[in-house]
Design an enzyme around this catalytic site. Structure first.
Site, PDB file in Angstrom:
ATOM      1  N   LYS B  97       0.883  -1.166   0.000  1.00 10.16           N
ATOM      2  CA  LYS B  97       0.000   0.000   0.000  1.00 10.16           C
ATOM      3  C   LYS B  97       0.920   1.214   0.000  1.00 10.16           C
ATOM      4  O   LYS B  97       1.589   1.502   1.006  1.00 10.16           O
ATOM      5  CB  LYS B  97      -0.920   0.014   1.231  1.00 10.16           C
ATOM      6  CG  LYS B  97      -1.748   1.296   1.306  1.00 10.16           C
ATOM      7  CD  LYS B  97      -2.575   1.381   2.569  1.00 10.16           C
ATOM      8  CE  LYS B  97      -3.036   2.819   2.777  1.00 10.16           C
ATOM      9  NZ  LYS B  97      -3.814   2.995   4.010  1.00 10.16           N
ATOM     10  N   GLY B 158      -7.919   9.251   9.429  1.00  8.83           N
ATOM     11  CA  GLY B 158      -8.238   9.353  10.848  1.00  8.83           C
ATOM     12  C   GLY B 158      -9.322  10.360  11.191  1.00  8.83           C
ATOM     13  O   GLY B 158      -9.650  10.542  12.358  1.00  8.83           O
ATOM     14  N   ALA B 184      -9.376   5.641   3.837  1.00 11.16           N
ATOM     15  CA  ALA B 184      -9.270   6.820   4.691  1.00 11.16           C
ATOM     16  C   ALA B 184     -10.588   7.555   4.827  1.00 11.16           C
ATOM     17  O   ALA B 184     -11.291   7.795   3.849  1.00 11.16           O
ATOM     18  CB  ALA B 184      -8.205   7.789   4.215  1.00 11.16           C
ATOM     19  N   GLY B 185     -10.903   7.897   6.050  1.00 13.55           N
ATOM     20  CA  GLY B 185     -12.057   8.720   6.342  1.00 13.55           C
ATOM     21  C   GLY B 185     -13.271   7.966   6.862  1.00 13.55           C
ATOM     22  O   GLY B 185     -14.195   8.577   7.398  1.00 13.55           O
ATOM     23  N   ALA B 206      -9.314   1.593   9.231  1.00 16.67           N
ATOM     24  CA  ALA B 206      -8.396   1.338  10.340  1.00 16.67           C
ATOM     25  C   ALA B 206      -8.947   2.000  11.593  1.00 16.67           C
ATOM     26  O   ALA B 206      -9.540   1.346  12.452  1.00 16.67           O
ATOM     27  CB  ALA B 206      -6.988   1.843  10.020  1.00 16.67           C
TER      28      ALA B 206
END
Lengths: 67, 255
Positions: B97, B158, B184-185, B206
């Site tokens: 990644k 995040g 992301a997000g 995540a």
């Protein structure tokens, strides 16, 4: 002989990368670890024969939590 | 059920990818993986001074998940390429990644360095999944460079703000012929479902899981949301209308 290991100067009496790993990690072939010297990856099978030189910049890394 | 996801010819077991960053303790890795059943699990590569840090890798290996090392934190193509090479050596995978950020405050991708790094890693035989902006033009350039997928951000890493520009994500999906992974997000299940409804092929989360009050419950929620969103995408949603349209028959009303 002084090398830089993970950003810190180290007065190394280690002759080879395997010696350095044994000193720092207690294992000459630690699992899940990779090593670069002067921005070139040194394959695991070459650790025992790779001779360190004064001024070498060594990075020892492993996998950690990440997104 | 939905069709399996293929990246670089490899069939992945789930369209939910999981990042491990931020889990409060390693003992949560196993139950979170059990709840999420992710197709890929990301890890970062960092300097080590103690093998005690190897607990994470042991837990991931025990779960039998496919690892996707990232180059998080790299600010230049040079750093990202070396990090990817170290990851390949440490973990025995040529999948990466690719993250090359422009600065540590926004954590937004640096498009120029990202494309440089992608080209170099493809040349070196890596399967490259770049974390990128929601820009369809850059996505196409990354695919032209040989990337196996593209991973546009829904909103900053995040932030938990979800998919801020659904039209841009749909445009990325339309612009490329490789899998699109919303990265992301994601803050909660509905964000993941929306991404899949927009046509994304997978979602990577995540923080949404690892920093939830109950990471195991959120992992299960995201798994279901990704599956629901994928099914809804395939089902074909009704068009949005400005006015009402009765779903009950108008004939036969009593008067």
């Amino acid at each position: 002989m002084t090398i830089t290991c993970n950003g810190e100067p180290v007065a190394a009496d280690a002759a080879t990368l395997a010696d350095l790993l044994a000193h720092r990690l207690g294992d000459t072939r630690p699992h899940g670890v990779a090593v670069a010297v002067n921005e070139e990856v040194v394959p695991r099978d070459a650790w025992a024969s790779y001779r360190l030189a004064d001024g070498d910049v060594v990075e020892v890394v492993t996998a950690v939590q990440g997104g | 059920m939905t069709t399996p996801l293929l990246i670089a010819g490899v069939e992945l077991s789930s369209r939910l990818f999981l990042g491990t960053g931020g889990l409060p303790r390693t003992s949560l890795v196993a139950p979170v993986l059990e709840a999420a059943r992710p197709g890929l699990v990301t890890v970062s590569i960092r300097r080590t001074s103690s093998l005690a840090e190897g607990g994470l890798l042991a837990a991931l290996r025990a779960a039998g998940v496919r690892l996707l090392p990232n180059t998080a934190g790299c600010l230049s193509a040079r750093e990202a390429v070396l990090t990817a090479e170290l990851a390949r050596e440490a973990l025995g995978t040529d999948w990466v990644k690719l993250e090359v950020i422009g600065d540590e405050r926004s954590l937004l991708p640096d498009a120029v360095e990202l494309l440089d790094a992608a080209e170099e890693l493809v040349r070196r035989g890596f399967v490259v999944l770049p974390y990128t902006t929601d820009d369809p033009v850059l996505a196409r350039r990354l695919v032209d460079a040989g990337c196996a997928a593209v991973m546009p951000l829904g909103s900053p890493i995040g932030s938990g703000l979800g998919v801020l520009n659904p039209h841009a994500i749909a445009a990325v999906r339309a612009a490329v012929d490789v899998p699109v992974v919303l990265d992301a997000g994601v803050g909660t299940a509905s964000d993941a479902a929306l991404a899949m409804e927009l046509g994304c092929d997978a979602v990577l989360a995540a923080t949404a899981v690892t920093r939830a009050d109950d990471p195991v419950a959120m992992a299960a929620a995201l798994r279901l949301a990704v599956e629901a969103g994928r099914l809804a995408h395939g089902a074909g949603r009704v068009p949005r209308r400005a006015e009402a349209r009765a779903s009950s028959p108008l004939l036969g009303l009593i008067s």
